[in-house]
Scaffold this active site. Structure first.
Site, PDB file in Angstrom:
ATOM      1  N   ALA A 525       0.847  -1.195   0.000  1.00 56.22           N
ATOM      2  CA  ALA A 525       0.000   0.000   0.000  1.00 56.22           C
ATOM      3  C   ALA A 525       0.878   1.239   0.000  1.00 56.22           C
ATOM      4  O   ALA A 525       1.823   1.346   0.778  1.00 56.22           O
ATOM      5  CB  ALA A 525      -0.904   0.006   1.220  1.00 56.22           C
ATOM      6  N   LYS A 599       9.123   5.652  13.601  1.00 58.54           N
ATOM      7  CA  LYS A 599       9.355   5.981  15.016  1.00 58.54           C
ATOM      8  C   LYS A 599       8.102   6.463  15.734  1.00 58.54           C
ATOM      9  O   LYS A 599       8.133   6.675  16.944  1.00 58.54           O
ATOM     10  CB  LYS A 599      10.449   7.066  15.102  1.00 58.54           C
ATOM     11  CG  LYS A 599      11.827   6.549  14.728  1.00 58.54           C
ATOM     12  CD  LYS A 599      12.879   7.614  14.812  1.00 58.54           C
ATOM     13  CE  LYS A 599      12.990   8.448  13.559  1.00 58.54           C
ATOM     14  NZ  LYS A 599      13.550   7.795  12.385  1.00 58.54           N
ATOM     15  N   GLU A 626      13.543  -2.539  15.364  1.00 61.42           N
ATOM     16  CA  GLU A 626      14.997  -2.357  15.466  1.00 61.42           C
ATOM     17  C   GLU A 626      15.501  -1.200  14.613  1.00 61.42           C
ATOM     18  O   GLU A 626      16.359  -0.429  15.020  1.00 61.42           O
ATOM     19  CB  GLU A 626      15.695  -3.663  15.068  1.00 61.42           C
ATOM     20  CG  GLU A 626      17.200  -3.620  15.018  1.00 61.42           C
ATOM     21  CD  GLU A 626      17.823  -3.324  16.366  1.00 61.42           C
ATOM     22  OE1 GLU A 626      18.048  -2.137  16.634  1.00 61.42           O
ATOM     23  OE2 GLU A 626      18.071  -4.258  17.148  1.00 61.42           O
ATOM     24  N   VAL A 629      16.205   2.925  15.387  1.00 60.74           N
ATOM     25  CA  VAL A 629      17.409   3.545  15.949  1.00 60.74           C
ATOM     26  C   VAL A 629      18.627   2.896  15.303  1.00 60.74           C
ATOM     27  O   VAL A 629      18.745   1.667  15.296  1.00 60.74           O
ATOM     28  CB  VAL A 629      17.485   3.329  17.483  1.00 60.74           C
ATOM     29  CG1 VAL A 629      18.723   4.024  18.044  1.00 60.74           C
ATOM     30  CG2 VAL A 629      16.229   3.827  18.168  1.00 60.74           C
ATOM     31  N   LEU A 633      21.855  -1.279  12.516  1.00 58.19           N
ATOM     32  CA  LEU A 633      22.710  -1.689  13.638  1.00 58.19           C
ATOM     33  C   LEU A 633      21.870  -2.368  14.729  1.00 58.19           C
ATOM     34  O   LEU A 633      20.748  -1.957  14.997  1.00 58.19           O
ATOM     35  CB  LEU A 633      23.404  -0.465  14.258  1.00 58.19           C
ATOM     36  CG  LEU A 633      24.330   0.346  13.369  1.00 58.19           C
ATOM     37  CD1 LEU A 633      24.884   1.522  14.161  1.00 58.19           C
ATOM     38  CD2 LEU A 633      25.463  -0.527  12.853  1.00 58.19           C
ATOM     39  N   GLU A 687      17.073  14.832   5.193  1.00 53.84           N
ATOM     40  CA  GLU A 687      15.671  14.745   4.798  1.00 53.84           C
ATOM     41  C   GLU A 687      15.463  15.818   3.729  1.00 53.84           C
ATOM     42  O   GLU A 687      16.263  16.763   3.642  1.00 53.84           O
ATOM     43  CB  GLU A 687      14.773  15.058   6.012  1.00 53.84           C
ATOM     44  CG  GLU A 687      14.805  14.018   7.118  1.00 53.84           C
ATOM     45  CD  GLU A 687      14.270  12.663   6.674  1.00 53.84           C
ATOM     46  OE1 GLU A 687      13.279  12.630   5.924  1.00 53.84           O
ATOM     47  OE2 GLU A 687      14.867  11.651   7.063  1.00 53.84           O
ATOM     48  N   ASP A 698      14.171  14.322  15.655  1.00 54.22           N
ATOM     49  CA  ASP A 698      14.325  12.936  15.245  1.00 54.22           C
ATOM     50  C   ASP A 698      15.243  12.178  16.226  1.00 54.22           C
ATOM     51  O   ASP A 698      14.962  11.050  16.631  1.00 54.22           O
ATOM     52  CB  ASP A 698      14.920  12.931  13.832  1.00 54.22           C
ATOM     53  CG  ASP A 698      14.859  11.569  13.218  1.00 54.22           C
ATOM     54  OD1 ASP A 698      13.734  11.048  13.099  1.00 54.22           O
ATOM     55  OD2 ASP A 698      15.929  11.015  12.885  1.00 54.22           O
ATOM     56  N   LYS A 702      14.415   8.989  18.927  1.00 54.74           N
ATOM     57  CA  LYS A 702      15.206   7.757  19.084  1.00 54.74           C
ATOM     58  C   LYS A 702      15.578   7.552  20.552  1.00 54.74           C
ATOM     59  O   LYS A 702      15.554   6.425  21.064  1.00 54.74           O
ATOM     60  CB  LYS A 702      16.460   7.812  18.214  1.00 54.74           C
ATOM     61  CG  LYS A 702      16.128   7.781  16.728  1.00 54.74           C
ATOM     62  CD  LYS A 702      17.352   7.965  15.868  1.00 54.74           C
ATOM     63  CE  LYS A 702      16.960   7.973  14.393  1.00 54.74           C
ATOM     64  NZ  LYS A 702      18.054   8.335  13.520  1.00 54.74           N
TER      65      LYS A 702
END
Ligand code: ADP
Ligand code: ASP
Ligand code: MG
Length: 839
Positions: A525, A599, A626, A629, A633, A687, A698, A702
């Site tokens: 979608a 997020k 995961e 953040v 990693l 961005e 942002d 996190k």
């Protein structure tokens, strides 16, 4: 039951096997699927002619669907429905058409013969229309006509090809009884009649009608629906055959009904016991009674595919071939659970006997029985049609106890199916039931009742019919009979979403081959529209999405994911939208896993976050994020491991923004900060509106995610955020902002110089300590790990009770669609592993 073959060695009249081991006698049974039309009869004839068998007996069913049509016809006539004549005409035309196509110059005679049969049928139907009822004997006479015509067509076709061949109407020889335990054969009488018939018809090829017979009174009867398999076994016994080959439209017995489990695998070998269990519990491929004549004589049965004659099929013999704990699964639909419950039943001998004799008197057959050792209740599974009768019979039988309050209730649950796992391999092996229950539990299937006989060849569970297909598929995957399948839906094919879809489609075949997991992309979608694939997205997802014209609607998206009856569903949200995050709790509550780099949920309102967590906890579905953040990693996984193993997090510090990391790694005073921002933007590191990076929000999000993971109820407004966007430039369009950004250069340069004077550098750092949470510019000693990062590297330091002197550090590239998508993908695989996939 005596062996007819021993008493009447019929086949010795037939040609005897020659030295090069031509089989003496083989009986073939062709089901309706193998003789659906003229083309298929031709195919069957060729198949027969290619086989070197001294005596070849072919038992045939009616053409596909003809028995159903005949039964309908008889009912319509008896009900006086006006259109039964049309149906009669259509059926006659179908047979005439086959005769014309098959019989070349003999077609005229063939059609005449068939017409005579249909004329006789017409008389019977007219009589039914007059009497307005359908007596059993008349139905038996009518429903067997398909086999009579079918044997005629095949026999005449072989004759037309110049083969010596006789057609045997089983009603001339086969005598049976209808007893309580089903149909039994009068072997002696049948063998004697066959011997007589054979004397007058010694041809090496014989075509026999399946399904039909006579009773001892000479009345026409049948062996029951799908009874031609049983006819095959009976004639194999009567002809003293070496082998019975049952030809159908699948490659043999499969591990489950292929119409319900498309991934079902073919079984090379089954023991008679296994075949009985599979057949009894509804694997339509062989009729359950077929096995008994074969077992007595050690006669091998082969189930083979008419359309793939080279395929060896499934061999059913006395031999046990144990490969894994179970061979197959069956599903019996349209059942009901009847439960008799009462404190007065505890420890009272004879209760079971009373239950079963009441059911027997009511002519209710019991499919499954279960009673717990408390004896507080006794539970039977019966056919859905018998449920009301069963309940009434028990209410009557226990009327006294009900009145006296010793029996509390007789309760019926309708719409029940029984799922059975079958295999010789489960005997004495622990963990088989556990595997079944685990698979069902994971697929959120509730079990109503359980039964396992002490032969340990069958574990049966009663479940709701609405769960049946999902349960069957989950169990099939749970025993590794088919791949563990996940219905995957992706929302938001932007940068990360697109990279993920590419990775998913590229890795899918290898995961299927290596780990037997099928990550089946069923829905994508985007803002512009969505693509809901009937089975799986075919070919490149971009073209599939471009070709659709459906507007996005998350309700339909969800319904589509669930409609697949696949045991597991996963939504991957790559959208970044708060609106989508609003859906997580609902998805998780419905058992749909959620994986996301978005997020919004992890750092959004505390209450919503709590709802999402509790929904996941309640249903067992997983919520994984995961990639929110540090992109790919393993930051959250590491933190979880620390917390889960009982460590205590004292502080978390780090550089969580690849963009800000890059900017401050490069900011050495040789060029203005605003020029570096313009460069980063041109390189695609920021961005589209760099303020989203520079504002620090942002990074703060996190930090909130990590804080919550570490057990703190932190929310965004509680984080102290230092924005790098000058106050005056917070509003307005991007280009104006970029043009004016140099206003802030002087102040930043000054901070850099001050830091340098103290032997430090500037870094945009996030910190969670006992005192609180903050994100902003900090002076970091030039020797510190944070001062020596590469490019867009992220770094996260965990200071814990165990890692207190020297923190645990996770560091590496923390931005970019490819690595972020890989982080999301890894989460998806963790979800799969959590559901039992062996990665
Ligand atoms: P025929 O006309 O040859 O007797 P049936 O339709 O009676 O054929 O039986 C064959 C069908 O049984 C297959 O097409 C398949 O859809 C269905 N079936 C159900 N369960 C199984 C199973 N476990 N293995 C193979 N086929 C099965
Ligand atoms: N023609 C019969 C039926 O449809 C018997 C069979 O095909 O096995 O039930
Ligand atoms: Mg059949």
């Amino acid at each position: 039951m005596s062996s007819p073959a021993a008493a009447f060695p019929l086949s010795q009249a037939a040609p005897v096997a020659t030295a090069d081991a031509v089989p003496r006698t083989v009986v073939h049974k062709f089901g309706g699927t193998s003789v659906a039309d003229a083309e298929r009869y031709r195919h069957v004839a060729q198949l027969l002619l290619q086989r070197r068998e001294a005596e070849q007996v072919s038992v045939v069913s009616a053409m596909k669907g003809v028995t159903d049509s005949l039964i309908d016809l008889a009912r319509l006539a008896a009900e006086g429905a006006s259109h039964w004549r049309d149906a009669w005409h259509a059926l006659r035309a179908r047979h005439r058409g086959a005769a014309v196509a098959l019989l070349a110059e003999d077609a005229g005679e063939g059609v005449e013969w068939l017409d005579a049969q249909f004329d006789e049928l017409l008389l019977v139907l007219e009589a039914l229309a007059v009497i307005g009822g359908l007596p059993r004997e008349v139905l038996d006479r009518v429903q067997g006509l398909g086999e009579v015509c079918s044997a005629f067509l095949l026999g005449q076709h072989l004759l037309a090809l110049g083969e010596a061949c006789a057609v045997l109407d089983a009603r001339e020889v086969l005598v049976v009884d209808h007893g309580e335990l089903g149909v039994t054969v009068d072997w002696a009488l049948s063998a004697q009649r066959l011997q007589q018939w054979r004397r007058n018809n010694p041809q090496p090829r014989v075509v026999v009608t399946g399904f039909i017979a006579r009773d001892r009174q000479g009345r026409i009867t049948t062996l029951g629906r799908n009874g031609s398999d049983y006819s095959g076994a009976i004639f194999a016994a009567l002809f003293n055959a070496e082998e019975l080959q049952i030809w159908t439209d699948v490659d043999g017995v499969l591990s489950a009904d292929p119409r319900l489990v498309p991934e079902a695998v073919q079984l090379e070998a089954l023991s008679y016991d296994e075949a009985c269990e599979l057949a009894y519990f509804g694997a339509k491929v062989v009729h359950p009674q077929t096995m008994s004549p074969a077992i007595e004589r050690g006669l091998p049965i082969l189930i083979r595919n008419t359309f793939q004659p080279a395929h060896p099929g499934t061999r059913i013999t006395a031999q046990r071939s144990i490969r894994g704990p179970i061979k197959g699964l069956t599903l019996s639909p349209e059942l009901a659970v009847v439960n008799l419950e009462g404190t007065g039943l505890i420890g009272v001998p004879g209760t079971a006997e009373r239950v079963f004799s009441a059911l027997r008197q009511a002519h209710v057959s019991v499919v499954m029985i279960s009673q717990g050792s408390s004896e507080h209740s006794i539970c039977c599974v019966v056919r859905g049609n018998d449920a009301a009768q069963a309940r009434d019979a028990l209410l009557r039988a226990f009327a006294g106890e009900l009145a006296a309050g010793q029996v509390q209730r007789v309760h019926v649950t309708d719409n029940v199916s029984v799922l059975a796992a079958v295999g010789d391999g489960m005997a004495g092996q622990p963990g088989v039931a556990a595997r079944l229950f685990e698979a069902l539990g994971r697929a959120r299937v509730n079990i109503l009742a359980i039964a396992q006989g002490s032969s340990e060849r069958n574990i049966s569970v009663a479940i709701r019919s609405e769960d049946a297909t999902r349960a069957l598929r989950a169990a099939h995957a749970g025993f590794w009979l088919s791949p563990q399948t996940f219905a995957v839906g992706v929302i938001g094919p932007g940068n990360v979403g697109a990279a993920l879809l590419d990775q998913l489609q590229a890795a899918q075949p290898a995961l299927l081959a290596r780990a037997n997991i099928d990550l089946r992309l069923r829905a994508v979608a985007s803002r512009g529209g969505m693509h809901l694939a009937p089975r799986a997205v075919q070919g490149d997802w971009r073209s599939a999405l471009a070709a659709q014209h459906e507007t996005s609607d998350l309700d339909r998206f969800t319904a589509h994911l669930q409609a697949a009856h696949l045991p597991h569903a996963v939504v991957i949200d790559c959208s970044g939208s708060a609106e989508v995050a609003e859906r997580y709790a609902g998805w998780l509550a419905a058992g749909i896993h959620v994986v996301t780099p978005n997020k919004q949920a992890g750092s959004g309102p505390w209450e919503r976050y709590q709802q999402i967590r509790s929904a996941a906890l309640a249903s067992g579905a997983r919520f994984r994020y995961e990639a929110t953040v540090g992109a790919g990693l393993p930051v959250i996984t590491t933190l979880r491991d620390l917390v889960d193993t009982g460590d205590e997090v004292l502080a978390i510090e780090g550089i969580f923004s690849g963009t800000l990391a890059w900017l401050f790694n490069r900011f050495d005073g040789s060029q203005p900060f605003s020029a570096l921002v313009a460069q980063a933007r041109a390189l695609g590191y920021t961005e589209p509106d760099p303020r989203d990076d520079l504002s620090g929000v942002d990074v703060a999000r996190k930090l909130v995610i990590l804080a919550r993971e570490a057990g703190r109820a932190l929310s965004l407004p509680e984080v102290q955020v230092e924005s790098l966007v000058p106050e005056a430039l917070r509003d307005g369009d991007v280009e104006t902002f970029m043009g004016a950004l140099e206003q802030g250069d002087a102040a930043l340069l000054q901070r850099l110089q001050r830091a340098r004077e103290r032997g430090a550098v500037l870094r945009y750092v996030a910190a969670l300590t006992a005192d609180g949470a903050s994100v902003g510019l900090a002076e970091v000693p030039a020797t510190h790990a944070f001062a020596n990062l590469q490019l867009t590297d992220n770094v996260v330091q965990f200071r814990t009770r165990r890692y207190c002197d020297n923190p645990l550090v996770v560091q590496g590239p923390g931005a970019g669609p490819e690595v972020t998508a890989a982080g999301v993908f890894a989460d998806l695989l963790r979800v799969a592993a959590g559901e039992g996939a062996r990665l």
